[in-house]
Design a protein around this motif. Structure first.
Motif, PDB file in Angstrom:
ATOM      1  N   THR A 154     -15.365  13.747  -7.978  1.00 23.74           N
ATOM      2  CA  THR A 154     -15.161  15.045  -7.320  1.00 23.74           C
ATOM      3  C   THR A 154     -16.459  15.550  -6.708  1.00 23.74           C
ATOM      4  O   THR A 154     -16.482  16.050  -5.586  1.00 23.74           O
ATOM      5  N   GLU A 155     -17.553  15.385  -7.461  1.00 24.42           N
ATOM      6  CA  GLU A 155     -18.847  15.857  -6.957  1.00 24.42           C
ATOM      7  C   GLU A 155     -19.235  15.116  -5.679  1.00 24.42           C
ATOM      8  O   GLU A 155     -19.688  15.717  -4.703  1.00 24.42           O
ATOM      9  N   LEU A 156     -19.034  13.797  -5.683  1.00 23.00           N
ATOM     10  CA  LEU A 156     -19.367  12.985  -4.509  1.00 23.00           C
ATOM     11  C   LEU A 156     -18.533  13.419  -3.310  1.00 23.00           C
ATOM     12  O   LEU A 156     -19.043  13.581  -2.195  1.00 23.00           O
ATOM     13  N   GLN A 157     -17.258  13.620  -3.551  1.00 21.38           N
ATOM     14  CA  GLN A 157     -16.352  14.040  -2.484  1.00 21.38           C
ATOM     15  C   GLN A 157     -16.815  15.379  -1.877  1.00 21.38           C
ATOM     16  O   GLN A 157     -16.886  15.532  -0.654  1.00 21.38           O
ATOM     17  N   VAL A 188     -17.876   2.222  -4.071  1.00 24.08           N
ATOM     18  CA  VAL A 188     -17.394   3.407  -3.362  1.00 24.08           C
ATOM     19  C   VAL A 188     -18.006   3.381  -1.960  1.00 24.08           C
ATOM     20  O   VAL A 188     -19.190   3.069  -1.798  1.00 24.08           O
ATOM     21  N   SER A 189     -17.164   3.676  -0.964  1.00 25.02           N
ATOM     22  CA  SER A 189     -17.636   3.667   0.423  1.00 25.02           C
ATOM     23  C   SER A 189     -17.222   4.951   1.129  1.00 25.02           C
ATOM     24  O   SER A 189     -16.187   5.531   0.823  1.00 25.02           O
ATOM     25  N   VAL A 194     -20.741   1.098   2.169  1.00 26.66           N
ATOM     26  CA  VAL A 194     -20.842   1.113   0.700  1.00 26.66           C
ATOM     27  C   VAL A 194     -22.006   1.994   0.252  1.00 26.66           C
ATOM     28  O   VAL A 194     -23.130   1.851   0.730  1.00 26.66           O
ATOM     29  N   LEU A 195     -21.716   2.928  -0.672  1.00 29.74           N
ATOM     30  CA  LEU A 195     -22.742   3.850  -1.162  1.00 29.74           C
ATOM     31  C   LEU A 195     -23.168   3.578  -2.592  1.00 29.74           C
ATOM     32  O   LEU A 195     -24.238   4.006  -3.029  1.00 29.74           O
ATOM     33  N   GLY A 196     -22.312   2.878  -3.342  1.00 29.07           N
ATOM     34  CA  GLY A 196     -22.656   2.642  -4.739  1.00 29.07           C
ATOM     35  C   GLY A 196     -21.708   1.651  -5.384  1.00 29.07           C
ATOM     36  O   GLY A 196     -20.595   1.424  -4.898  1.00 29.07           O
ATOM     37  N   LYS A 197     -22.146   1.070  -6.486  1.00 23.04           N
ATOM     38  CA  LYS A 197     -21.364   0.065  -7.211  1.00 23.04           C
ATOM     39  C   LYS A 197     -21.469   0.381  -8.694  1.00 23.04           C
ATOM     40  O   LYS A 197     -22.558   0.784  -9.157  1.00 23.04           O
ATOM     41  N   LYS A 203     -10.632   0.643 -14.387  1.00 28.37           N
ATOM     42  CA  LYS A 203     -10.985   0.877 -12.982  1.00 28.37           C
ATOM     43  C   LYS A 203     -11.533   2.280 -12.796  1.00 28.37           C
ATOM     44  O   LYS A 203     -12.467   2.510 -12.044  1.00 28.37           O
ATOM     45  N   LYS A 204     -10.911   3.238 -13.514  1.00 21.44           N
ATOM     46  CA  LYS A 204     -11.313   4.645 -13.396  1.00 21.44           C
ATOM     47  C   LYS A 204     -12.774   4.838 -13.828  1.00 21.44           C
ATOM     48  O   LYS A 204     -13.546   5.533 -13.177  1.00 21.44           O
ATOM     49  N   GLU A 205     -13.127   4.189 -14.964  1.00 20.58           N
ATOM     50  CA  GLU A 205     -14.492   4.284 -15.479  1.00 20.58           C
ATOM     51  C   GLU A 205     -15.476   3.682 -14.466  1.00 20.58           C
ATOM     52  O   GLU A 205     -16.551   4.236 -14.228  1.00 20.58           O
ATOM     53  N   ALA A 206     -15.085   2.540 -13.888  1.00 21.19           N
ATOM     54  CA  ALA A 206     -15.957   1.862 -12.913  1.00 21.19           C
ATOM     55  C   ALA A 206     -16.108   2.712 -11.648  1.00 21.19           C
ATOM     56  O   ALA A 206     -17.187   2.771 -11.054  1.00 21.19           O
ATOM     57  N   GLU A 207     -15.042   3.416 -11.271  1.00 23.86           N
ATOM     58  CA  GLU A 207     -15.110   4.298 -10.093  1.00 23.86           C
ATOM     59  C   GLU A 207     -16.079   5.450 -10.338  1.00 23.86           C
ATOM     60  O   GLU A 207     -16.884   5.798  -9.482  1.00 23.86           O
ATOM     61  N   GLN A 208     -15.989   6.042 -11.537  1.00 24.58           N
ATOM     62  CA  GLN A 208     -16.898   7.141 -11.889  1.00 24.58           C
ATOM     63  C   GLN A 208     -18.347   6.649 -11.867  1.00 24.58           C
ATOM     64  O   GLN A 208     -19.235   7.352 -11.374  1.00 24.58           O
ATOM     65  N   ALA A 209     -18.571   5.451 -12.409  1.00 27.56           N
ATOM     66  CA  ALA A 209     -19.927   4.896 -12.443  1.00 27.56           C
ATOM     67  C   ALA A 209     -20.435   4.649 -11.023  1.00 27.56           C
ATOM     68  O   ALA A 209     -21.597   4.944 -10.704  1.00 27.56           O
ATOM     69  N   ALA A 210     -19.563   4.150 -10.151  1.00 31.04           N
ATOM     70  CA  ALA A 210     -19.942   3.901  -8.759  1.00 31.04           C
ATOM     71  C   ALA A 210     -20.282   5.214  -8.059  1.00 31.04           C
ATOM     72  O   ALA A 210     -21.286   5.313  -7.337  1.00 31.04           O
ATOM     73  N   ALA A 211     -19.451   6.253  -8.293  1.00 27.42           N
ATOM     74  CA  ALA A 211     -19.694   7.559  -7.673  1.00 27.42           C
ATOM     75  C   ALA A 211     -21.020   8.136  -8.159  1.00 27.42           C
ATOM     76  O   ALA A 211     -21.787   8.726  -7.392  1.00 27.42           O
TER      77      ALA A 211
END
Lengths: 219, 219
Positions: A154-157, A188-189, A194-197, A203-211
């Motif tokens: 949410t913060e990234l968005q 995340v792109s 691509v901005l982060g990995k 998947k949700k945890e990995a998305e948060q880590a990427a953000a």
């Protein structure tokens, strides 16, 4: 639990540590259980944490303050504070609840923490509550206790959309390991860049880590 | 708005009445908008109302305290307090928002009320906030302002189930009038015995009214 606090009204402290199931089993003692004082303590914590964050981070936008507060003022965090203060040892429980291992249940530990705060507030006022949570709660902020509860996506968005419309996508790069212990890697792109990995057990945890990685890079 | 309050920090008061849309239209003035101070005010209201209810109703169970607090601390109530204090006249809005009639939007009025409380707390402390809401908020309790927001169905259910299992049913007795302005009459029964009857513009409203009648009869 030695925090150098002496209660003027010891009954209030008893009330904070007494579960309804114990009261029901001791009808002759006319005991009070913690729910009313917990009602008060919940609001005391909400204000003390809000005030601390508001003053400590004068430049932080409201959205982030709210997310940080939600991460600090929640069952997961409060139950950990209760354990750290050894509050679990002092709870007066009925036999059935004891058998059901309620003493270690996060929801109950959270209630007890709030009830203790309510009792302390009622007995000694806000300043003493503040000095108690300055020892027990606030240092955890710098220790990163709440980071995993923050919603980095949410913060990234919000950050990306400040500059106008942008399309944010999360993509699975790989997953490794057996099904019961799989590790996912997501990127995340923004508009295809691509901005982060990040990695995680879901998947949700990995998305948060990427953000989170993207946020650190962007700031 | 004459409440005999003089702000030490007048900028804080300006901040509380300034919407982000106004700040965006006046980039050179480096203004602050109300969201951060509203974050603080929200928690201040939560504690002040909790404390008042906790002390005023020493015998009230936590469930009812929570429902009463939720009815007092909500957009509907706060927007009415803001209107009553004529706060709508002082909001600094951008032109687009002004055109869209944001000045009369309950969500915005609620924000402004919280922001004012936050500013008052930050400027003058909790005692002054308490004396302000003792004039503006608490008298409404005795005037029945919050009654329609209370969840009478839940309260009735809790009261009836204290004495053991009971089957509660709501039945439509009649409905009158054209579709766009229909009036429903519902009854509430416990184990088949009718306890109350109520009217409303929706079935839900009529059920709440019926539960409220039942509660008054039972007490």
């Amino acid at each position: 639990m030695d925090f150098g606090i002496d209660f003027k009204d010891a009954e209030l402290l008893d009330e904070a540590f007494t579960h309804a199931s114990y009261v029901n089993e001791h009808p002759r003692e006319h005991l009070k259980y913690y729910e009313r004082i917990e009602f008060l303590g919940d609001a005391v914590m909400q204000l003390c944490v809000s005030e601390y964050l508001y003053r400590r981070y004068p430049g932080m936008p409201e959205g982030k303050l709210s997310r940080l507060r939600a991460a600090m003022v929640c069952e997961d965090s409060f139950s950990k504070f209760a354990k750290e203060c050894n509050f679990d040892e002092y709870i007066r429980l009925g036999k059935g609840e004891e058998k059901a291992n309620a003493r270690q249940r996060p929801a109950l530990l959270c209630d007890i923490f709030e009830a203790f705060i309510g009792a302390l507030y009622q007995d000694q006022g806000k300043k003493i509550v503040e000095s108690f949570i300055a020892k027990v709660v606030f240092p955890k902020l710098d220790l990163g206790w709440f980071d995993h509860l923050l919603d980095h996506k949410t913060e990234l968005q919000e950050l990306l959309q400040e500059k106008g419309e942008v399309t944010i996508t999360y993509d699975e790069v790989k997953n490794l390991g057996p099904e019961h212990n799989r590790m996912y890697t997501m990127t995340v792109s923004a508009d295809g860049k691509v901005l982060g990995k990040g990695n995680g057990h879901s998947k949700k945890e990995a998305e948060q880590a990427a953000a989170n990685v993207a946020l650190k890079t962007l700031k």
